[in-house]
Scaffold this motif. Structure first.
Motif, mmCIF file in Angstrom:
data_model
loop_
_atom_site.group_PDB
_atom_site.id
_atom_site.type_symbol
_atom_site.label_atom_id
_atom_site.label_comp_id
_atom_site.label_asym_id
_atom_site.label_seq_id
_atom_site.Cartn_x
_atom_site.Cartn_y
_atom_site.Cartn_z
ATOM 1 N N THR A 128 0.830 -1.214 0.000
ATOM 2 C CA THR A 128 0.000 0.000 0.000
ATOM 3 C C THR A 128 0.866 1.267 0.000
ATOM 4 N N LEU A 129 2.179 1.087 0.241
ATOM 5 C CA LEU A 129 3.104 2.226 0.237
ATOM 6 C C LEU A 129 3.413 2.645 -1.191
ATOM 7 N N SER A 130 3.865 3.884 -1.351
ATOM 8 C CA SER A 130 4.265 4.341 -2.685
ATOM 9 C C SER A 130 5.571 3.644 -3.070
ATOM 10 N N LYS A 131 5.916 3.699 -4.340
ATOM 11 C CA LYS A 131 7.118 3.037 -4.841
ATOM 12 C C LYS A 131 8.371 3.562 -4.123
ATOM 13 N N LYS A 132 8.405 4.885 -3.912
ATOM 14 C CA LYS A 132 9.542 5.526 -3.245
ATOM 15 C C LYS A 132 9.656 5.045 -1.789
ATOM 16 N N GLU A 133 8.521 4.970 -1.103
ATOM 17 C CA GLU A 133 8.511 4.524 0.302
ATOM 18 C C GLU A 133 8.951 3.064 0.412
ATOM 19 N N ARG A 134 8.489 2.260 -0.540
ATOM 20 C CA ARG A 134 8.868 0.838 -0.535
ATOM 21 C C ARG A 134 10.375 0.676 -0.690
ATOM 22 N N LEU A 135 10.939 1.502 -1.556
ATOM 23 C CA LEU A 135 12.384 1.478 -1.793
ATOM 24 C C LEU A 135 13.139 1.866 -0.517
ATOM 25 N N GLN A 136 12.655 2.901 0.169
ATOM 26 C CA GLN A 136 13.282 3.354 1.414
ATOM 27 C C GLN A 136 13.215 2.271 2.504
ATOM 28 N N VAL A 137 12.040 1.633 2.605
ATOM 29 C CA VAL A 137 11.851 0.577 3.600
ATOM 30 C C VAL A 137 12.770 -0.614 3.293
ATOM 31 N N ASP A 138 12.872 -0.965 2.011
ATOM 32 C CA ASP A 138 13.751 -2.071 1.599
ATOM 33 C C ASP A 138 15.210 -1.788 1.937
ATOM 34 N N LEU A 140 16.299 0.234 4.290
ATOM 35 C CA LEU A 140 16.437 0.177 5.746
ATOM 36 C C LEU A 140 16.528 -1.270 6.215
ATOM 37 N N ARG A 141 15.671 -2.126 5.645
ATOM 38 C CA ARG A 141 15.662 -3.559 6.008
ATOM 39 C C ARG A 141 16.999 -4.207 5.685
ATOM 40 N N ALA A 142 17.547 -3.898 4.523
ATOM 41 C CA ALA A 142 18.849 -4.464 4.101
ATOM 42 C C ALA A 142 19.976 -4.007 5.029
ATOM 43 N N LYS A 143 19.932 -2.728 5.413
ATOM 44 C CA LYS A 143 20.967 -2.170 6.300
ATOM 45 C C LYS A 143 20.903 -2.828 7.679
ATOM 46 N N LEU A 144 19.676 -2.962 8.196
ATOM 47 C CA LEU A 144 19.495 -3.592 9.507
ATOM 48 C C LEU A 144 19.926 -5.057 9.470
ATOM 49 N N GLU A 145 19.580 -5.749 8.393
ATOM 50 C CA GLU A 145 19.948 -7.165 8.231
ATOM 51 C C GLU A 145 21.457 -7.337 8.227
ATOM 52 N N LYS A 146 22.142 -6.450 7.496
ATOM 53 C CA LYS A 146 23.599 -6.527 7.388
ATOM 54 C C LYS A 146 24.275 -6.350 8.745
ATOM 55 N N ASN A 147 23.801 -5.354 9.504
ATOM 56 C CA ASN A 147 24.443 -5.048 10.784
ATOM 57 C C ASN A 147 23.926 -5.851 11.972
ATOM 58 N N LEU A 148 22.632 -6.192 11.951
ATOM 59 C CA LEU A 148 22.040 -6.814 13.138
ATOM 60 C C LEU A 148 21.331 -8.141 12.899
ATOM 61 N N GLY A 149 21.285 -8.577 11.646
ATOM 62 C CA GLY A 149 20.578 -9.824 11.324
ATOM 63 C C GLY A 149 21.067 -11.022 12.114
ATOM 64 N N SER A 150 22.375 -11.062 12.363
ATOM 65 C CA SER A 150 22.970 -12.212 13.049
ATOM 66 C C SER A 150 22.702 -12.225 14.551
ATOM 67 N N ILE A 151 22.102 -11.116 15.083
ATOM 68 C CA ILE A 151 21.807 -11.102 16.524
ATOM 69 C C ILE A 151 20.300 -11.003 16.771
ATOM 70 N N SER A 152 19.502 -11.243 15.738
ATOM 71 C CA SER A 152 18.048 -11.090 15.865
ATOM 72 C C SER A 152 17.434 -12.009 16.922
ATOM 73 N N ASP A 153 18.080 -13.149 17.202
ATOM 74 C CA ASP A 153 17.546 -14.079 18.208
ATOM 75 C C ASP A 153 18.043 -13.781 19.619
ATOM 76 N N MET A 154 18.921 -12.783 19.752
ATOM 77 C CA MET A 154 19.489 -12.463 21.071
ATOM 78 C C MET A 154 18.560 -11.493 21.803
ATOM 79 N N THR A 155 17.668 -12.045 22.607
ATOM 80 C CA THR A 155 16.645 -11.222 23.254
ATOM 81 C C THR A 155 17.103 -10.594 24.569
ATOM 82 N N ARG A 156 18.234 -11.036 25.075
ATOM 83 C CA ARG A 156 18.784 -10.416 26.292
ATOM 84 C C ARG A 156 20.305 -10.350 26.171
ATOM 85 N N LEU A 157 20.939 -9.671 27.116
ATOM 86 C CA LEU A 157 22.396 -9.532 27.062
ATOM 87 C C LEU A 157 23.062 -10.904 27.069
ATOM 88 N N PRO A 158 24.161 -11.060 26.330
ATOM 89 C CA PRO A 158 24.816 -12.376 26.272
ATOM 90 C C PRO A 158 25.466 -12.779 27.595
#
Length: 257
Positions: A128-138, A140-158
């Motif tokens: 439902t987002l505009s093409k530009k918004e979808r691109l921005q969200v994508d 952001l998702r890629a950036k977050l995945e690159k930096n934090l994807g590998s810790i997504s299951d870490m729900t508390r301090l190690p």
């Protein structure tokens, strides 16, 4: 966990330290000798320290806590992501996000943002987002995945930190120290071992050396996880047996009556 053999460490080049002029005098107890202007690490001490660290890490894993692996140098990235990923442990191989530990709540929010974007894509909101918004969200998702994807299951301090090259990962070390999180690390002859709780004196520049040490370390963690699973399974079966035993007792009582 299999005992570490000095011969295998030697073959992997774990003994090669840095140039003697670049050394940290606090590493003196772990240095065997100097050869051609390079410090040679005492592999008997390395083997003993790997065993010691492995035992402690196995206990942490058995307790259900996560061990966060940190290695952003080129030679270690792929090895750490492969080894830590195989035992389902979180890792950071891109830039260390400042406040990763000391400001963990904010980091968790960023991880949740990633999950909310995924939900948007599933439930159709994304379209439902505009093409530009979808691109921005994508993006952001890629950036977050690159930096934090590998810790997504870490729900508390190690429960612990495992670091390759404490000089390079000094920010991560400082954050863990502030929060009293135990630090395990491969420490080369140019670093100060006093910053680490469990020192593994080793060549932290060669991929073969990193691979060898990580193989033993992650093997010990896998043992701890297996022990935890076996313990859980036995508790579950004991719980299941209790009702059936009670049922059998009730039946026999009814028959007697």
């Amino acid at each position: 966990m299999a005992k570490v053999e000095v011969k295998e460490l030697l073959e992997a080049g774990v003994h090669f330290g840095h140039l003697t002029r670049k050394w940290d005098p606090n590493m003196a107890p772990y240095v065997y000798m100097e050869r051609n202007g390079i410090h040679i690490i005492n592999l008997y001490k390395t083997a003993a320290k790997i065993d010691e660290a492995g035992e402690a890490l196995s206990k942490i894993a058995a307790s259900g806590r996560k061990i966060l692996f940190v290695a952003t140098k080129k030679q270690a990235k792929d090895i750490v992501s492969e080894k830590a990923g195989a035992i389902n442990m979180p890792y950071i191989t891109e830039r260390w996000p400042g406040g990763m530990l000391t400001n963990f709540v904010t980091i968790r929010k960023a991880v949740k943002k990633m999950a909310s974007i995924d939900r948007m894509k599933k439930d159709g909101t994304f379209m439902t987002l505009s093409k530009k918004e979808r691109l921005q969200v994508d993006r952001l998702r890629a950036k977050l995945e690159k930096n934090l994807g590998s810790i997504s299951d870490m729900t508390r301090l190690p429960g612990a930190l495992f670091v390759v090259d404490i000089k390079r990962e000094h920010i991560a070390i400082k954050e863990a120290q502030k929060l009293n999180i135990p630090i395990f690390a491969m420490v080369d002859t140019n670093s100060d071992p006093r910053q680490v709780d469990f020192v593994i004196p080793a060549n932290d520049d060669a991929s073969k050396s990193i691979d060898k040490v990580l193989t033993h370390v992650t093997g010990a963690i896998a043992d701890g996880l297996a022990e935890r699973k076996a313990d859980k399974d036995s508790k579950d079966s004991a719980k299941a047996e209790k009702p059936s035993a009670a049922k059998a007792k009730a039946t026999s009582t009814e028959e007697e009556e």
